[in-house]
Design a protein around this motif. Sequence first.
Motif, PDB file in Angstrom:
ATOM      1  N   TYR A  98       0.838  -1.212   0.000  1.00 19.50           N
ATOM      2  CA  TYR A  98       0.000   0.000   0.000  1.00 19.50           C
ATOM      3  C   TYR A  98       0.872   1.261   0.000  1.00 19.50           C
ATOM      4  N   ILE A  99       1.909   1.227   0.809  1.00 24.03           N
ATOM      5  CA  ILE A  99       2.753   2.413   0.955  1.00 24.03           C
ATOM      6  C   ILE A  99       3.573   2.641  -0.311  1.00 24.03           C
ATOM      7  N   THR A 100       4.173   1.563  -0.857  1.00 25.70           N
ATOM      8  CA  THR A 100       5.009   1.695  -2.056  1.00 25.70           C
ATOM      9  C   THR A 100       4.192   2.160  -3.254  1.00 25.70           C
ATOM     10  N   LEU A 101       2.981   1.634  -3.402  1.00 28.57           N
ATOM     11  CA  LEU A 101       2.131   1.995  -4.549  1.00 28.57           C
ATOM     12  C   LEU A 101       1.317   3.261  -4.282  1.00 28.57           C
ATOM     13  N   ASN A 102       1.454   3.805  -3.052  1.00 27.38           N
ATOM     14  CA  ASN A 102       0.724   5.013  -2.662  1.00 27.38           C
ATOM     15  C   ASN A 102      -0.794   4.820  -2.787  1.00 27.38           C
ATOM     16  N   LYS A 103      -1.277   3.651  -2.372  1.00 29.90           N
ATOM     17  CA  LYS A 103      -2.719   3.349  -2.423  1.00 29.90           C
ATOM     18  C   LYS A 103      -3.350   3.707  -1.066  1.00 29.90           C
ATOM     19  N   ASP A 104      -3.575   4.978  -0.877  1.00 34.45           N
ATOM     20  CA  ASP A 104      -4.142   5.495   0.375  1.00 34.45           C
ATOM     21  C   ASP A 104      -3.432   4.901   1.595  1.00 34.45           C
ATOM     22  N   PRO A 105      -2.104   5.061   1.654  1.00 32.50           N
ATOM     23  CA  PRO A 105      -1.359   4.452   2.769  1.00 32.50           C
ATOM     24  C   PRO A 105      -1.753   5.025   4.127  1.00 32.50           C
ATOM     25  N   LYS A 106      -2.182   6.288   4.150  1.00 32.89           N
ATOM     26  CA  LYS A 106      -2.565   6.903   5.431  1.00 32.89           C
ATOM     27  C   LYS A 106      -3.732   6.146   6.071  1.00 32.89           C
ATOM     28  N   ALA A 107      -4.720   5.800   5.243  1.00 30.63           N
ATOM     29  CA  ALA A 107      -5.883   5.065   5.762  1.00 30.63           C
ATOM     30  C   ALA A 107      -5.450   3.699   6.299  1.00 30.63           C
ATOM     31  N   PHE A 108      -4.541   3.051   5.578  1.00 25.62           N
ATOM     32  CA  PHE A 108      -4.066   1.737   6.038  1.00 25.62           C
ATOM     33  C   PHE A 108      -3.382   1.872   7.403  1.00 25.62           C
ATOM     34  N   LEU A 109      -2.489   2.855   7.517  1.00 26.00           N
ATOM     35  CA  LEU A 109      -1.730   3.005   8.761  1.00 26.00           C
ATOM     36  C   LEU A 109      -2.628   3.392   9.937  1.00 26.00           C
ATOM     37  N   LEU A 110      -3.671   4.159   9.646  1.00 27.02           N
ATOM     38  CA  LEU A 110      -4.574   4.603  10.719  1.00 27.02           C
ATOM     39  C   LEU A 110      -5.542   3.502  11.145  1.00 27.02           C
ATOM     40  N   ASN A 111      -5.998   2.693  10.184  1.00 26.95           N
ATOM     41  CA  ASN A 111      -7.126   1.805  10.458  1.00 26.95           C
ATOM     42  C   ASN A 111      -6.766   0.336  10.618  1.00 26.95           C
TER      43      ASN A 111
END
Length: 203
Positions: A8-21
């Motif tokens: 998610y982070i490498t592809l920039n696929k809404d990484p913030k949502a992943f890290l938060l949730n």
Amino acid sequence: HNALGKIYITLNKDPKAFLLNNMFYEPKVLGPFCESLDPSLAFLAYKKGSGECDDELIKISFDHGLYRDLARYLVERQDLDLWAKVLNKEETSDGKEDPQRRQLIDQVVEWALPESTSADEVSCTVKAFMAADLPGELIVLLERIILQGSDFSDNKNLQNLLILTAIRADGSRVAGYIDQLDNFDAKDIALICVSESHMLYEE
């Protein structure tokens, strides 16, 4: 979940949502992975560590100027030991104050605490500033909360503390506070004002 997070982070696929949730990744794994890509994402990962990654969180905040994020985190965490880590005075080699510490204090005073609506957050932050012996900064902090309008403007304990801190650190402000404030222990304050160590008779 760590591997999924890296994708998610490498592809920039809404990484913030992943890290938060996402509840299952390891902050100590994804935090360092994020650091070289986006320090603000690393901050979110370390924040998810609920105290386990505080040293890493402080370091990345100082290294990348995330003072406002760190200020908000400190206010929310309500941890006096954590406050002591960042507020305890460490002068630089030329004897001047650490500029990073100053920037963090400014963010707490100007932004993080005035936005808080939690009495516990305000109380802990005030205690942290007192423990770090920051009377000048404490006066500015209390002024922001009391004089510039907040949920705590009429709080008797904070009004008393503002006047008492001024008596100790900046006597020239005391008369103005006494005129402006209307919910403090006037008799007790008066006795302190005329005590031998302060001699503020007019006040």
